[in-house]
Write a protein that holds these residues in place. Sequence first.
Motif, PDB file in Angstrom:
ATOM      1  N   PRO A 161      21.721   6.144   9.765  1.00  0.00           N
ATOM      2  CA  PRO A 161      22.128   6.191   8.229  1.00  0.00           C
ATOM      3  C   PRO A 161      21.723   5.252   7.332  1.00  0.00           C
ATOM      4  CG  PRO A 161      23.974   6.462   9.701  1.00  0.00           C
ATOM      5  CD  PRO A 161      22.905   6.191  10.656  1.00  0.00           C
ATOM      6  N   ALA A 162      21.983   5.353   6.166  1.00  0.00           N
ATOM      7  CA  ALA A 162      21.854   4.074   5.238  1.00  0.00           C
ATOM      8  C   ALA A 162      23.261   3.393   5.196  1.00  0.00           C
ATOM      9  CB  ALA A 162      21.693   4.729   3.826  1.00  0.00           C
ATOM     10  N   ILE A 163      22.821   2.149   5.317  1.00  0.00           N
ATOM     11  CA  ILE A 163      24.324   1.175   5.472  1.00  0.00           C
ATOM     12  C   ILE A 163      24.209   0.262   4.062  1.00  0.00           C
ATOM     13  CG2 ILE A 163      24.584   1.353   7.900  1.00  0.00           C
ATOM     14  CD1 ILE A 163      22.993  -1.288   8.174  1.00  0.00           C
ATOM     15  N   VAL A 164      22.906   0.252   3.292  1.00  0.00           N
ATOM     16  CA  VAL A 164      23.065  -0.900   2.293  1.00  0.00           C
ATOM     17  C   VAL A 164      23.435  -0.403   1.087  1.00  0.00           C
ATOM     18  CG1 VAL A 164      21.439  -2.365   0.925  1.00  0.00           C
ATOM     19  CG2 VAL A 164      20.907  -2.078   3.430  1.00  0.00           C
ATOM     20  N   ASP A 165      22.991   0.701   0.682  1.00  0.00           N
ATOM     21  CA  ASP A 165      23.403   1.478  -0.633  1.00  0.00           C
ATOM     22  C   ASP A 165      23.748   2.910  -0.233  1.00  0.00           C
ATOM     23  OD1 ASP A 165      23.819   2.717  -2.974  1.00  0.00           O
ATOM     24  OD2 ASP A 165      22.167   1.987  -3.915  1.00  0.00           O
ATOM     25  N   ILE A 224      17.071   9.226  -2.827  1.00  0.00           N
ATOM     26  CA  ILE A 224      15.628   8.737  -3.199  1.00  0.00           C
ATOM     27  C   ILE A 224      15.265   8.201  -2.086  1.00  0.00           C
ATOM     28  CG2 ILE A 224      14.525   6.937  -4.600  1.00  0.00           C
ATOM     29  CD1 ILE A 224      16.665   7.141  -6.721  1.00  0.00           C
ATOM     30  N   MET A 225      15.584   7.502  -1.220  1.00  0.00           N
ATOM     31  CA  MET A 225      14.991   6.892  -0.081  1.00  0.00           C
ATOM     32  C   MET A 225      14.777   7.962   0.961  1.00  0.00           C
ATOM     33  SD  MET A 225      13.620   3.910   0.914  1.00  0.00           S
ATOM     34  CE  MET A 225      12.884   4.007   2.779  1.00  0.00           C
ATOM     35  N   LYS A 226      15.526   8.788   1.260  1.00  0.00           N
ATOM     36  CA  LYS A 226      15.349  10.045   2.071  1.00  0.00           C
ATOM     37  C   LYS A 226      13.994  10.735   1.780  1.00  0.00           C
ATOM     38  CE  LYS A 226      17.502  12.457   5.542  1.00  0.00           C
ATOM     39  NZ  LYS A 226      16.162  13.011   5.977  1.00  0.00           N
ATOM     40  N   GLU A 281       0.855  -1.124  -0.079  1.00  0.00           N
ATOM     41  CA  GLU A 281      -0.128  -0.125   0.006  1.00  0.00           C
ATOM     42  C   GLU A 281       0.919   1.439   0.000  1.00  0.00           C
ATOM     43  OE1 GLU A 281      -2.720  -0.102   3.102  1.00  0.00           O
ATOM     44  OE2 GLU A 281      -4.142  -1.640   2.183  1.00  0.00           O
ATOM     45  N   LYS A 282       1.963   1.084   0.680  1.00  0.00           N
ATOM     46  CA  LYS A 282       2.619   2.421   0.872  1.00  0.00           C
ATOM     47  C   LYS A 282       3.788   2.496  -0.193  1.00  0.00           C
ATOM     48  CE  LYS A 282       0.648   3.655   4.493  1.00  0.00           C
ATOM     49  NZ  LYS A 282      -0.435   4.694   4.582  1.00  0.00           N
ATOM     50  N   THR A 283       3.651   1.669  -1.400  1.00  0.00           N
ATOM     51  CA  THR A 283       4.275   1.750  -2.580  1.00  0.00           C
ATOM     52  C   THR A 283       6.097   1.250  -2.394  1.00  0.00           C
ATOM     53  OG1 THR A 283       5.074   4.142  -2.524  1.00  0.00           O
ATOM     54  CG2 THR A 283       2.996   3.649  -3.510  1.00  0.00           C
ATOM     55  N   CYS A 284       6.369   0.647  -1.263  1.00  0.00           N
ATOM     56  CA  CYS A 284       7.589   0.310  -1.145  1.00  0.00           C
ATOM     57  C   CYS A 284       7.902  -0.822  -2.176  1.00  0.00           C
ATOM     58  CB  CYS A 284       7.939  -0.511   0.210  1.00  0.00           C
ATOM     59  SG  CYS A 284       6.927   0.399   1.679  1.00  0.00           S
ATOM     60  N   ILE A 340      14.747  -0.270  -8.082  1.00  0.00           N
ATOM     61  CA  ILE A 340      15.448   1.042  -7.797  1.00  0.00           C
ATOM     62  C   ILE A 340      16.168   0.949  -6.399  1.00  0.00           C
ATOM     63  CG2 ILE A 340      14.698   3.695  -7.574  1.00  0.00           C
ATOM     64  CD1 ILE A 340      12.312   2.898  -9.172  1.00  0.00           C
ATOM     65  N   GLY A 341      15.614   0.513  -5.520  1.00  0.00           N
ATOM     66  CA  GLY A 341      16.115   0.234  -4.406  1.00  0.00           C
ATOM     67  C   GLY A 341      16.577  -1.267  -4.476  1.00  0.00           C
ATOM     68  N   PRO A 342      17.311  -1.311  -3.276  1.00  0.00           N
ATOM     69  CA  PRO A 342      17.892  -2.643  -3.027  1.00  0.00           C
ATOM     70  C   PRO A 342      16.886  -3.735  -2.677  1.00  0.00           C
ATOM     71  CG  PRO A 342      18.800  -1.230  -1.378  1.00  0.00           C
ATOM     72  CD  PRO A 342      18.025  -0.430  -2.104  1.00  0.00           C
ATOM     73  N   SER A 343      17.290  -4.958  -3.143  1.00  0.00           N
ATOM     74  CA  SER A 343      16.449  -6.198  -2.999  1.00  0.00           C
ATOM     75  C   SER A 343      16.335  -6.525  -1.414  1.00  0.00           C
ATOM     76  CB  SER A 343      16.724  -7.321  -3.709  1.00  0.00           C
ATOM     77  OG  SER A 343      17.975  -7.788  -2.814  1.00  0.00           O
TER      78      SER A 343
HETATM   79  C1  HEC Z   1      11.177   5.488  -5.000  1.00  0.00           C
HETATM   80  C2  HEC Z   1      11.835   4.272  -4.556  1.00  0.00           C
HETATM   81  C3  HEC Z   1      11.676   4.019  -3.302  1.00  0.00           C
HETATM   82  C4  HEC Z   1      10.617   3.631  -2.557  1.00  0.00           C
HETATM   83  C5  HEC Z   1       8.995   4.034  -2.842  1.00  0.00           C
HETATM   84  C6  HEC Z   1      11.129   3.153  -1.448  1.00  0.00           C
HETATM   85  N1  HEC Z   1      12.503   2.919  -1.470  1.00  0.00           N
HETATM   86 FE1  HEC Z   1      13.511   2.037   0.135  1.00  0.00          FE
HETATM   87  N2  HEC Z   1      15.131   2.555  -0.849  1.00  0.00           N
HETATM   88  C7  HEC Z   1      15.198   3.226  -2.027  1.00  0.00           C
HETATM   89  C8  HEC Z   1      16.563   3.358  -2.454  1.00  0.00           C
HETATM   90  C9  HEC Z   1      16.931   3.994  -3.965  1.00  0.00           C
HETATM   91  C10 HEC Z   1      17.328   2.987  -1.570  1.00  0.00           C
HETATM   92  C11 HEC Z   1      18.934   2.632  -1.604  1.00  0.00           C
HETATM   93  C12 HEC Z   1      19.360   4.042  -0.803  1.00  0.00           C
HETATM   94  C13 HEC Z   1      19.686   3.670   0.750  1.00  0.00           C
HETATM   95  O1  HEC Z   1      20.174   2.405   1.198  1.00  0.00           O
HETATM   96  O2  HEC Z   1      19.227   4.329   1.645  1.00  0.00           O
HETATM   97  C14 HEC Z   1      16.324   2.358  -0.577  1.00  0.00           C
HETATM   98  C15 HEC Z   1      16.786   1.693   0.600  1.00  0.00           C
HETATM   99  C16 HEC Z   1      16.120   1.163   1.596  1.00  0.00           C
HETATM  100  C17 HEC Z   1      16.423   0.488   2.797  1.00  0.00           C
HETATM  101  C18 HEC Z   1      17.731   0.091   3.339  1.00  0.00           C
HETATM  102  C19 HEC Z   1      18.413   1.292   3.888  1.00  0.00           C
HETATM  103  C20 HEC Z   1      19.815   1.372   4.430  1.00  0.00           C
HETATM  104  O3  HEC Z   1      20.280   1.061   5.292  1.00  0.00           O
HETATM  105  O4  HEC Z   1      20.677   1.583   3.341  1.00  0.00           O
HETATM  106  C21 HEC Z   1      15.360   0.206   3.740  1.00  0.00           C
HETATM  107  C22 HEC Z   1      15.115  -0.662   4.902  1.00  0.00           C
HETATM  108  C23 HEC Z   1      14.085   0.750   2.633  1.00  0.00           C
HETATM  109  N3  HEC Z   1      14.551   1.620   1.436  1.00  0.00           N
HETATM  110  C24 HEC Z   1      12.886   0.467   3.068  1.00  0.00           C
HETATM  111  C25 HEC Z   1      11.858   0.927   2.245  1.00  0.00           C
HETATM  112  C26 HEC Z   1      10.426   0.963   2.798  1.00  0.00           C
HETATM  113  C27 HEC Z   1       9.933   0.062   4.113  1.00  0.00           C
HETATM  114  C28 HEC Z   1       9.787   1.708   1.833  1.00  0.00           C
HETATM  115  C29 HEC Z   1       8.158   1.869   1.965  1.00  0.00           C
HETATM  116  C30 HEC Z   1       7.570   2.633   3.012  1.00  0.00           C
HETATM  117  C31 HEC Z   1      10.464   1.911   1.117  1.00  0.00           C
HETATM  118  N4  HEC Z   1      11.875   1.564   1.044  1.00  0.00           N
HETATM  119  C32 HEC Z   1      10.127   2.852  -0.123  1.00  0.00           C
HETATM  120  C33 HEC Z   1      14.127   3.365  -3.001  1.00  0.00           C
HETATM  121  C34 HEC Z   1      12.820   3.522  -2.489  1.00  0.00           C
END
Ligand code: HEC
Length: 138
Positions: free
Chosen positions: A98-102, A110-112, A57-60, A71-74
Motif C-alpha cells: 500500500p501507499a505510505i507516502v501520501d 491517481i497513482m493506482k 519516458e514513462k511520464t513519471c 501532483i505526486g510527492p517529490s
Molecule cells: C498522473 C500523475 C502521476 C504519474 C504519471 C505518476 N505518479 Fe507516482 N504518484 C502520484 C500521486 C498523486 C502519488 C501520491 C499517492 C501515493 O502515495 O500513492 C504518487 C505516489 C508515488 C510513490 C509513493 C507511493 C507511496 O508509498 O505512497 C511512488 C514510489 C511513485 N508514485 C512512483 C511513480 C513512478 C515510478 C511513476 C512512473 C512509472 C509514477 N509514480 C507516475 C502521481 C503520479
Amino acid sequence: MKKSILILGLITFFFVSCGESKKEEVKKEVETPAEPAKEQIKSSNDYLVLGQKLFTEKTCVTCHQPDVKVIGPSLKDINRIYTEKNGNIVAFLKGEAPAIVDTDPGQVAIMKANIDGFVKNLSNEEKAALAVYINSIK
Ligand code: HEC
C-alpha cells in the motif's frame, strides 16, 4: 542573441539524440524479442541509467520532481518516508504494497491508476531500475 542560438542548438541536439535512441531501442527489440532488458543491464550504474530514462519516458516525471511536490510527492519525500518506514518501492510499483507516502484516497487513486494502467506491465528489472533511480535522488 548568441545565447539564444546556443540554446536552440542544444534543444535541436536533444531532440535529435532522443530520436536516435528511440530508433536504437526499436532495433534492439527486433533483434532480441524474448529478453530485451537482460543484455543491457550489467552493473548497478546500468540500473540507474535505465531508471532515469524510464522515469522520463514513462511520464513519471510529469507528476514527480526531485524537490517539489507537483501532483505526486517529490522524490526526496518518497525516499525519506521509504527509509523511515523501511518501505519497498518495487513492491509498491508491483501493486503488492500500500501507499505510505501520501495516503489521501484521492491521491492514492491517481497513482493506482498508473500502476494498474501501465506500471504493472513493466518488467521486474524495469521496476527495480525505477526504484534505483528514485533512491539516487537525495
Ligand atoms: C498522473 C500523475 C502521476 C504519474 C504519471 C505518476 N505518479 Fe507516482 N504518484 C502520484 C500521486 C498523486 C502519488 C501520491 C499517492 C501515493 O502515495 O500513492 C504518487 C505516489 C508515488 C510513490 C509513493 C507511493 C507511496 O508509498 O505512497 C511512488 C514510489 C511513485 N508514485 C512512483 C511513480 C513512478 C515510478 C511513476 C512512473 C512509472 C509514477 N509514480 C507516475 C502521481 C503520479
